[in-house]
Enzyme design. Structure first.
Site, PDB file in Angstrom:
ATOM      1  N   GLU A  50       0.822  -1.204   0.000  1.00  0.00           N
ATOM      2  CA  GLU A  50       0.000   0.000   0.000  1.00  0.00           C
ATOM      3  C   GLU A  50       0.860   1.260   0.000  1.00  0.00           C
ATOM      4  O   GLU A  50       0.546   2.239  -0.678  1.00  0.00           O
ATOM      5  CB  GLU A  50      -0.934   0.003   1.217  1.00  0.00           C
ATOM      6  CG  GLU A  50      -2.124  -0.922   1.086  1.00  0.00           C
ATOM      7  CD  GLU A  50      -3.039  -0.509  -0.060  1.00  0.00           C
ATOM      8  OE1 GLU A  50      -3.472   0.650  -0.096  1.00  0.00           O
ATOM      9  OE2 GLU A  50      -3.304  -1.362  -0.924  1.00  0.00           O
ATOM     10  N   CYS A 207     -12.416   1.850 -14.849  1.00  0.00           N
ATOM     11  CA  CYS A 207     -12.791   3.255 -14.645  1.00  0.00           C
ATOM     12  C   CYS A 207     -11.526   4.118 -14.599  1.00  0.00           C
ATOM     13  O   CYS A 207     -11.230   4.792 -13.615  1.00  0.00           O
ATOM     14  CB  CYS A 207     -13.597   3.398 -13.346  1.00  0.00           C
ATOM     15  SG  CYS A 207     -14.551   4.924 -13.243  1.00  0.00           S
ATOM     16  N   CYS A 214     -16.492   1.676 -20.154  1.00  0.00           N
ATOM     17  CA  CYS A 214     -17.829   1.674 -19.554  1.00  0.00           C
ATOM     18  C   CYS A 214     -18.671   0.474 -19.982  1.00  0.00           C
ATOM     19  O   CYS A 214     -19.499  -0.021 -19.196  1.00  0.00           O
ATOM     20  CB  CYS A 214     -18.559   2.974 -19.905  1.00  0.00           C
ATOM     21  SG  CYS A 214     -17.750   4.451 -19.255  1.00  0.00           S
ATOM     22  N   CYS A 217     -18.276  -2.357 -17.614  1.00  0.00           N
ATOM     23  CA  CYS A 217     -18.420  -2.024 -16.201  1.00  0.00           C
ATOM     24  C   CYS A 217     -19.714  -2.593 -15.621  1.00  0.00           C
ATOM     25  O   CYS A 217     -20.793  -2.394 -16.180  1.00  0.00           O
ATOM     26  CB  CYS A 217     -18.393  -0.500 -16.028  1.00  0.00           C
ATOM     27  SG  CYS A 217     -18.613   0.035 -14.324  1.00  0.00           S
ATOM     28  N   CYS A 223     -24.736   4.346 -13.396  1.00  0.00           N
ATOM     29  CA  CYS A 223     -23.654   5.335 -13.267  1.00  0.00           C
ATOM     30  C   CYS A 223     -24.148   6.660 -13.850  1.00  0.00           C
ATOM     31  O   CYS A 223     -24.462   6.754 -15.040  1.00  0.00           O
ATOM     32  CB  CYS A 223     -22.403   4.868 -14.006  1.00  0.00           C
ATOM     33  SG  CYS A 223     -21.080   6.090 -14.030  1.00  0.00           S
TER      34      CYS A 223
END
Length: 415
Positions: A50, A207, A214, A217, A223
């Site tokens: 991370e 995204c 899209c 997705c 959305c």
């Protein structure tokens, strides 16, 4: 008072199931730090990844992560390592404050493990570790401990601002609060680790900043940005001001044997704790003055005593801010001995400044060289040692092989 969300309750409730179904079939399941396929997750692995992934893409991080895990397989190994070894492993990854916090955080974690027998088990416990913010702490809780945790990093913010058409500036605290509230509403109490990884994958693979996929997705049906055909209008962010430019000479002070003087940068500031050639400040100009490059080029290549404006030495604030203590010593030593730094070659293109872009400014570094004899080396070493400066005399290849060098230094010695 309940938070108002632009999406319907049905959309909010079905968000996680749709995303998790997509992730199971289409998500990435082979990244070396992923812990969702193990019953005994390793928070060290998640924490390390991370930190590395902050502002850095997965493809860039992969070889660095592998090298870190090979050398520092446990948090104890990282905590016990010398800073120079850690810096050398991080060199080239950028945003070097992350490496300093990582090393400091490892020492903090070992203290906690020695006291309690385990890693921190709470969100607050992880947020107390150097360099760990709310999103990183949430990721460690969710993925590294298989507990409830919420993430809201750059990828997540992009997904959420598009899906819910959040048109507030994401650099503003009010928008940040809105996004965190939405992320908390959407994150399931169970499987929050899977959800976190799915959100990261969504932002990284579908995204994306430009040309989002899209049609693939799982969230496209509701959305709001997609419905308006305005996907790339989100997230909304204030227009950046042009970056200022900073001009410096990078001094290759060499012995007759070809060894070069290297200085360890102070822990605070740019390239903290890494090794660099001595730098000579030339000038700063604002973002609108890029046309001054020609003038700076001429100044930097003019074989005068020093390429530093006369007002710099008299302006103590500028002088102390732009020169490290070691560089001040070298700067004054060169002037006292009337030593001249010269261009590195007779070819114009070889002498062109190397442009290195950092977060807040562009840095133009012009290589300049100076050969000094053994007597002068002893004299300079004495001055640096008296000021407790960390320095080394190494060839360019030795420095690359054994020191943590900023990428800009690599550009100079390889160019």
């Amino acid at each position: 008072m309940p938070t108002h969300f632009s999406q319907s309750s049905n959309s909010l409730d079905s968000f996680a199931p749709r995303l998790l179904d997509w992730f199971e079939t289409n998500g990435r399941h082979d990244l070396p730090w992923q812990q969702h396929q193990t019953d005994t997750p390793n928070p060290y692995v998640v924490w390390l990844s991370e930190v590395m992934l902050q502002q850095t893409q997965v493809t860039t991080v992969l070889p660095y992560f592998a090298r870190f895990m090979d050398t520092f397989p446990t948090v104890q190994d990282l905590a016990e390592a010398e800073w120079d070894t850690v810096a050398e492993h991080w060199a080239g990854l950028g945003y070097y404050a992350r490496a300093r916090n990582l090393h400091k955080g490892a020492k903090q974690l070992v203290e906690i493990i020695d006291e309690t027998g385990d890693f921190p088990q709470t969100l607050a416990g992880w947020e107390a570790i150097s360099g760990v913010g709310p999103s990183t702490a949430g990721a460690i809780m969710a993925m590294g401990l298989h507990r409830y945790g919420v993430i809201c990093d750059g990828n997540v913010k992009r997904v959420l601002t598009r899906w819910a058409a959040i048109d507030g500036d994401i650099t503003k605290s009010a928008t940040t609060k809105e996004l965190w509230a939405l992320a908390e509403r959407l994150t399931p109490r169970e499987s929050s680790g899977l959800f976190a990884q799915a959100m990261m994958d969504m932002g990284a693979t579908l995204c994306t900043r430009s040309k989002p996929a899209c049609l693939l997705c799982p969230l496209q049906d509701d959305c709001l940005a997609h419905a308006q055909g305005r996907e790339t209008d989100y997230p909304v962010k204030a227009k950046k001001q042009p970056k200022p430019s900073k001009f410096s000479n990078a001094l290759l002070i060499q012995s007759v044997d070809g060894d070069i003087l290297w200085l360890q940068r102070p822990d605070n500031g740019i390239w903290g704790g890494l090794w660099s050639l001595p730098l000579q400040f030339v000038e700063k100009v604002d973002g609108k003055a890029s046309g001054k490059m020609t003038d700076k080029k001429q100044v930097a290549n003019d074989d005068k005593l020093l390429a530093v404006p006369s007002d710099v030495r008299s302006n103590e604030k500028i002088y102390e801010a732009e020169f490290t203590t070691a560089e001040q010593i070298i700067h004054e030593w060169l002037a006292k001995n009337e030593l001249v730094t010269k261009s590195i070659s007779n070819f114009l293109l070889d002498d062109a400044p190397i442009k290195h872009s950092l977060t807040h400014f562009h840095w133009y570094l012009t290589p300049r060289q100076l050969a000094i004899d053994a007597t002068k080396i002893v004299e300079l070493n004495g001055k640096l040692s008296a000021a407790e400066i960390e320095f080394k005399w190494l060839t360019a290849q030795q420095a690359e092989d054994s020191l943590g060098l900023p990428r800009a230094m690599g550009k100079i010695i390889e160019g």
